[in-house]
Design an enzyme around this catalytic site. Structure first.
Site, PDB file in Angstrom:
ATOM      1  N   GLU A 113       0.828  -1.213   0.000  1.00  0.00           N
ATOM      2  CA  GLU A 113       0.000   0.000   0.000  1.00  0.00           C
ATOM      3  C   GLU A 113       0.860   1.260   0.000  1.00  0.00           C
ATOM      4  O   GLU A 113       0.525   2.245  -0.664  1.00  0.00           O
ATOM      5  CB  GLU A 113      -0.941  -0.004   1.208  1.00  0.00           C
ATOM      6  N   CYS A 140     -16.417   2.874 -20.127  1.00  0.00           N
ATOM      7  CA  CYS A 140     -17.789   2.801 -19.629  1.00  0.00           C
ATOM      8  C   CYS A 140     -18.575   1.636 -20.231  1.00  0.00           C
ATOM      9  O   CYS A 140     -19.484   1.100 -19.583  1.00  0.00           O
ATOM     10  CB  CYS A 140     -18.518   4.110 -19.910  1.00  0.00           C
TER      11      CYS A 140
END
Length: 377
Positions: free
Chosen positions: A54, A217
């Site tokens: 992370e 999309c």
């Protein structure tokens, strides 16, 4: 798990596009088919490995991080190994990833964990993790969710972008009021189970479909409910940070080298620009460089300056002019400097432009070293 201080107030939340259960089902169905399941920090998914990944993934893409993570884990397989290491070695393995404060904080936090938490990363709450150097609220949530399976909320840049587009959230996400609304949405959608998969899925969705620029999309599981998509305004969201003029600074980098293929380096102060890294000596003016040579170098031979190049930081641009100088002996130099042998380089953390210049210098030296090797005239 104790309640985080971050969740004690309930800010205004944009109208959700789906009920949490439906949102989670769509996301996890997509993740099961198309998500990333073979990242090196996913097996084993320990708190330490997730934490390192992370931190590396902040400001850096997965494809770049994988190699660095694997080399880092090979050298520091446990948190205790990292805590016991010298900072130079940590920075050396970080060289090229940039944002070196991340590496310094990672190293410092590992030492705190050994001293104060028995060598085990404190994953009982977000507040305990954010008390460590370099761990923010989102990173803490990601560590807990992925390594323990406990419910914790994360909101990294990918998730911010996805939620902003889905709900057509106005305003730059870095504004406190906008960010509070996004945290509320993230909390609203976060499930009670499959936390590791859900967290990875949210990051994957933003990284692989709801990308910067033009998102994909047509294959997004939320295309039918995305407000920005319905308005054909995907590229409008999220709003950009208000721009400020980026200043430009200039520096001279002294490439002081001897006849053995060594270059003089100095370690930067712990904090500030390139903190703790090894760099070529820097000067604002030629007069300052000349005075340094007059004080420290015996019979320096100045060579033509190399072409100026620009190194970009987040808040300014640095124009760097390398100035080669040949000199075989130094005196009266401060501690914290050393000769760096480009043919047998030590494990030091190097600033990116310095690493570049040293690599170029090593290539230039290669024919000279070959000519002077045994068996050559």
């Amino acid at each position: 798990m104790s309640l985080s201080k971050h969740h004690q107030s309930q800010p205004a939340m944009p109208e959700p596009v789906l009920e949490p259960a439906r949102f989670q089902r769509r996301l996890l169905d997509w993740f099961d088919r198309h998500g990333r399941h073979d990242l090196p920090w996913q097996a084993p998914r320990t708190p330490y490995r997730v934490w390192v990944s992370e931190i590396m993934l902040q400001q850096t893409q997965v494809t770049t991080v994988i190699g660095y993570f694997e080399r880092f884990m090979q050298r520091f397989p446990t948190l205790g190994d990292l805590a016991a290491a010298k900072q130079d070695e940590v920075l050396h393995l970080w060289t090229g990833l940039g944002y070196y404060a991340r590496a310094r904080n990672l190293h410092k936090a590992a030492q705190v964990v050994v001293d104060e938490h028995g060598g085990e990363l404190p994953t009982a709450s977000v507040d305990e993790l954010t008390a460590l150097p370099g761990i923010g609220r989102s990173t803490a949530g990601a560590i807990i969710a992925q390594s323990t399976g406990e419910r914790a909320v994360m909101l990294d840049g990918n998730v911010k972008r996805t939620l902003t587009r889905l709900h057509a959230v106005e305003g730059w996400p870095g504004r406190p009021q906008v960010e509070r609304g996004l945290w509320a949405l993230a909390d609203h959608y976060t499930p009670e189970s499959r936390l590791a998969d859900y967290t990875q899925a949210m990051m994957d969705l933003g990284a692989t479909l709801c990308k910067r620029g033009t998102p994909d999309c047509a294959i997004c599981p939320f295309a039918d409910v995305c407000v920005a998509h319905a308005r054909s305004e995907e590229r409008r969201y999220p709003e950009s940070k208000p721009k400020k003029a980026v200043p430009t600074r200039q520096t001279l980098m002294l490439m002081l080298h001897d006849g053995q293929g060594r270059v003089w380096l100095e370690q930067r102060p712990p904090a500030g620009l390139w903190g703790g890294l090894w760099c070529l000596p820097q000067f604002d003016t030629h007069d300052q460089l000349h005075d340094w040579l007059a004080t420290h170098a015996k019979a320096p031979e100045r060579e033509p300056a190399r072409p100026t190049f620009t190194h970009a930081f987040s808040h300014f641009r640095l124009e760097i002019t390398p100035q080669p100088v040949h000199c075989d002996e130094l005196y009266a130099v401060r501690e914290g400097g050393q000769w760096y042998d480009v043919n047998n380089p030590p494990a030091l953390g190097l600033a990116a432009p310095v690493k570049r210049l040293l690599s170029e210098f090593a290539v230039e030296l290669a024919p000279f070293c070959l000519d002077n090797a045994p068996g050559h005239a």
